[in-house]
Write a protein that holds these residues in place. Structure first.
Motif, PDB file in Angstrom:
ATOM      1  N   UNK B 228     -38.165 -23.241 -41.500  1.00 11.05           N
ATOM      2  CA  UNK B 228     -38.410 -21.798 -41.593  1.00 11.05           C
ATOM      3  C   UNK B 228     -38.506 -21.347 -43.056  1.00 11.05           C
ATOM      4  N   UNK B 231     -41.960 -21.000 -44.714  1.00 10.43           N
ATOM      5  CA  UNK B 231     -42.759 -19.885 -44.193  1.00 10.43           C
ATOM      6  C   UNK B 231     -42.264 -18.571 -44.772  1.00 10.43           C
ATOM      7  N   UNK B 232     -40.943 -18.481 -44.944  1.00  9.79           N
ATOM      8  CA  UNK B 232     -40.358 -17.265 -45.507  1.00  9.79           C
ATOM      9  C   UNK B 232     -40.841 -17.056 -46.942  1.00  9.79           C
ATOM     10  N   UNK B 235     -44.574 -16.425 -47.150  1.00  6.45           N
ATOM     11  CA  UNK B 235     -44.938 -15.081 -46.694  1.00  6.45           C
ATOM     12  C   UNK B 235     -44.747 -14.073 -47.817  1.00  6.45           C
TER      13      UNK B 235
END
Lengths: 246, 246
Positions: B228, B231-232, B235
């Motif tokens: 995760x 992606x954090x 983003x």
């Protein structure tokens, strides 16, 4: 330290864990013993540091310390997501829990490939996923996963929010700057983000959303998949309300 | 409109597609005919609107328009990610392509469950994933996926960056504010983010990273999984350099 959400009341000095899954995990998976310490969460932002007093078919604990879990974001976020296939949904649920999302609503839209009347969901499985991810990511509250609803019911039932966004690839960039203004002012806010299906929103859906006060936001120049968009917007909210302001 | 990355040169007025996979997709998957239009990308931020002139075992196109693809971020981002299982890696690759990442480097770390000498990777499969995701998300450049390397080689070979971050859950929050300063100044920058394995970085690795100029950044109060965290952070970079400034 191992964490467990339980849904029973807690007395002043002790806690009894009597649900099968938690007991199984403590006894058979973690192979814990009397004297070991664990953290118990009661889904109200409270957490209890406990010592195991006995392990039989139930687990008895004494409370050593009670604390407030401080890991929740200072805003409430609902992600309303077009119905997607089960594996995609579970993947999105896992990530959203970690990123601090409060509520997930699956919505049947015109172009959803998956339809409500063909849903064959294992609710227990979804709750287990959310509970385990919440324990691992050290949350203080469980994300609520709602039952799937139709688009019109969604429009009529989800009204009471401070900010309502629709992530729309054809929104142009005119509203992107305003997204920034919203992101800088999330504290204490209730936020609703709607994300469309693989085939995108229909014109009718976009018009209904706008008529109901939703603001169209773009998520950049590239096309994000329906399973990526929730993680993108939730990462921004998580950063703005959880990291940046600490 | 359907998009295809090709790696052959393009003449002034025409393009020949002769690789098997693209030809198969045009002929058998999309069932296109002479006269249909497609977009050809040459992995140099150029894109060509083309008309199909003939379909045999190769596809002949004439160029109607050539344009600059404007969908790339205005910074170069390398994500260095601890070796993870194949399914996790592929999932991360898909998301990173959509979010505009430039380069992905798998790194063997002390606590990586997967080890380089046990890697059994299908390089063609990875390139197909990146190519298809790049076409779907309308990128102008293909994300580069590097071969897995050991941590010490990584430290020695990846030096030439403007910003070097290590996502470290024990960093405390002292550096979060500085992350914000970096994020507000990404234009034209080369950025390197390192993300650890399921078991976290070893003390030795963190010390080596800091000695080599990496800045520890926290990603919030909750614990993000290793699949995760990329992606954090991507983003945030994507938003700051691709959405906010449009």
């Amino acid at each position: 330290m191992q964490r467990y959400f339980i849904n029973k009341n807690v007395t002043e000095n002790s806690i009894i864990i009597d649900d099968k899954n938690n007991c199984h995990h403590i006894k058979d998976v973690m192979r814990m013993s009397v004297g070991d310490k664990i953290i118990i969460l009661t889904n109200d932002k409270k957490e209890y540091l406990c010592k195991i007093d006995s392990i039989t078919n139930i687990v008895m604990l004494s409370i050593l310390e009670s604390n407030i879990n401080n890991n929740e974001l200072d805003c409430f976020t609902t992600i309303a997501h077009a119905l997607v296939r089960r594996e995609k949904k579970e993947e999105v649920l896992r990530r959203l829990v970690e990123l601090g999302c409060s509520e997930y609503v699956p919505v049947e839209m015109e172009r959803s490939i998956v339809k409500i009347n063909k849903l064959n969901e294992n609710i227990d499985r979804i709750h287990t996923i959310v509970k385990e991810c919440s324990e691992q990511s050290e949350r203080g509250l469980l994300m609520k996963v709602c039952n799937a609803i139709k688009f019109n019911n969604f429009i009529n039932n989800y009204k009471d929010y401070d900010y309502k966004f629709v992530c729309y690839e054809n929104s142009g960039r005119k509203d992107d700057y305003s997204l920034n203004n919203y992101l800088n002012n999330l504290k204490g806010k209730k936020i609703l983000c709607v994300i469309g299906p693989e085939g995108g929103f229909s014109d009718n859906e976009i018009n209904l959303l706008i008529d109901n006060g939703f603001v169209c936001i773009g998520l950049g120049k590239r096309i994000l998949r329906t399973e990526t968009a929730p993680l993108f917007i939730m990462s921004l909210i998580s950063y703005q309300s959880g990291v940046k302001n600490v």
